[in-house]
Scaffold this motif. Structure first.
Motif, mmCIF file in Angstrom:
data_model
loop_
_atom_site.group_PDB
_atom_site.id
_atom_site.type_symbol
_atom_site.label_atom_id
_atom_site.label_comp_id
_atom_site.label_asym_id
_atom_site.label_seq_id
_atom_site.Cartn_x
_atom_site.Cartn_y
_atom_site.Cartn_z
ATOM 1 N N TYR A 112 0.513 -1.291 -0.446
ATOM 2 C CA TYR A 112 0.459 -0.263 -0.274
ATOM 3 C C TYR A 112 0.883 1.377 -0.070
ATOM 4 C CZ TYR A 112 -3.342 3.806 1.847
ATOM 5 O OH TYR A 112 -3.721 4.862 1.958
ATOM 6 N N GLU A 113 1.373 1.446 0.494
ATOM 7 C CA GLU A 113 3.030 2.436 1.203
ATOM 8 C C GLU A 113 3.485 2.830 -0.727
ATOM 9 O OE1 GLU A 113 3.269 4.419 3.494
ATOM 10 O OE2 GLU A 113 2.194 3.542 5.228
ATOM 11 N N THR A 114 4.540 1.735 -1.149
ATOM 12 C CA THR A 114 4.270 1.404 -2.284
ATOM 13 C C THR A 114 3.543 2.266 -3.234
ATOM 14 O OG1 THR A 114 5.530 -0.483 -1.540
ATOM 15 C CG2 THR A 114 6.227 0.142 -4.215
ATOM 16 N N LEU A 115 2.726 1.522 -3.944
ATOM 17 C CA LEU A 115 1.594 1.739 -4.322
ATOM 18 C C LEU A 115 1.087 3.855 -4.002
ATOM 19 C CD1 LEU A 115 -0.401 1.316 -6.972
ATOM 20 C CD2 LEU A 115 -1.778 1.209 -5.578
ATOM 21 N N PHE A 118 4.198 5.387 -5.701
ATOM 22 C CA PHE A 118 4.204 5.976 -6.712
ATOM 23 C C PHE A 118 3.306 6.276 -7.513
ATOM 24 C CE2 PHE A 118 2.914 4.648 -11.005
ATOM 25 C CZ PHE A 118 4.025 3.825 -11.375
ATOM 26 N N LEU A 119 2.284 6.601 -6.949
ATOM 27 C CA LEU A 119 0.944 8.065 -7.128
ATOM 28 C C LEU A 119 1.493 8.775 -7.078
ATOM 29 C CD1 LEU A 119 -2.004 5.300 -6.658
ATOM 30 C CD2 LEU A 119 -1.134 5.586 -8.791
ATOM 31 N N ASN A 120 1.733 9.315 -6.271
ATOM 32 C CA ASN A 120 2.401 10.689 -5.374
ATOM 33 C C ASN A 120 3.533 11.090 -6.736
ATOM 34 O OD1 ASN A 120 0.099 10.385 -3.896
ATOM 35 N ND2 ASN A 120 1.092 10.123 -2.562
ATOM 36 N N GLY A 121 3.633 10.563 -7.342
ATOM 37 C CA GLY A 121 4.998 11.012 -8.080
ATOM 38 C C GLY A 121 6.707 10.880 -6.719
#
Length: 253
Positions: free
Chosen positions: A153-156, A159-162
């Motif tokens: 969850y933290e990785t995703l 990633f979505l926050n750049g």
């Protein structure tokens, strides 16, 4: 103040007997009256030893202090009834309408709860002992991520926050900590009550002692309560009766 037939009473009065109060082995007066009187709302939390809030036919004022009913115990006005041992109660009457103002005045604007404690009965001394054991646990646990799901969850989210950096090492992600299992437990409640009562020609008495050891389902919450009560009446003459109502409560919560 007098006697009259129940069918002739125009006011709303509900009486709860000793048998009804003890039907669910209560630990306090709030749990003893819960669901027994229509129109009486009792609000309490699962934390042991917290004071309950009583409301008769809803809240009638914006002032919190002015919404409580009038509590009368053995003819005396008291500010709270939370520390009374339910085993010591003989009956409870709840007056729910304005007719009670004729007896107690404006103090009864929010209703009246009248409690009568036990007295000695004619005959030989009666010894009573009761022991109750209860277990409580949380009704439902919320779903929780595992350690691996947390990392994903933290990785995703990064990633979505750049943010393409790797997740820093965190103690919270090194092990599967199911915090609900750590914070909540199966709680035990032990309750012991002993009483001696009796009456002779000129004297009647009721003496009781009770201990409550209550655990909360949340760790580090508990309520330990020791109660004693002595009710005694002595008929000195046909026109003179001397009596006392002595109650002592020691609690640690």
């Amino acid at each position: 103040y007098g006697s009259m037939k129940k069918r002739d009473i125009t006011g709303s009065i509900v009486s709860v007997s000793d048998k009804d109060l003890q039907s669910n082995e209560p630990v306090n007066i709030a749990s003893a009256l819960q669901g027994k009187v229509s129109g009486l709302d009792i609000m309490s939390t699962s934390e042991p030893g917290t004071d309950a809030t009583f409301r008769i036919r809803g809240t009638s004022t914006l002032s919190d202090g002015g919404s409580n009913p009038l509590f009368i115990v053995d003819g005396m006005e008291v500010s709270s009834i939370d520390n009374i041992n339910p085993r010591d109660i003989a009956s409870v009457e709840v007056l729910k309408d304005a007719a009670s103002a004729a007896i107690y005045g404006s103090r009864s604007a929010n209703g009246v709860v009248i409690i009568s404690t036990k007295q000695g009965q004619e005959g030989k001394a009666k010894v009573s002992a009761n022991y109750s054991l209860k277990q409580s646990r949380i009704g439902k646990k919320l779903a929780q991520m595992s350690r691996l799901q947390g990392i994903q969850y933290e990785t995703l989210r990064n990633f979505l926050n750049g943010n393409y950096t790797t997740i820093a090492n965190r103690d919270s992600l090194n092990a599967d900590n199911f915090y609900q299992d750590l914070l909540f437990r199966h709680a035990w409640t032990n309750q012991v009550d002993v009483s001696v009562s009796g009456a002779e020609k000129k004297i009647k008495y009721f003496i009781s002692a009770g201990y409550l050891g209550e655990q909360g389902i949340q760790i580090n919450t508990f309520n330990k309560r020791l109660t004693t009560r002595i009710n005694a009446d002595y008929n000195a003459t046909p026109r003179l009766t001397i009596g006392n109502r002595l109650a002592l409560t020691i609690s640690n919560k």
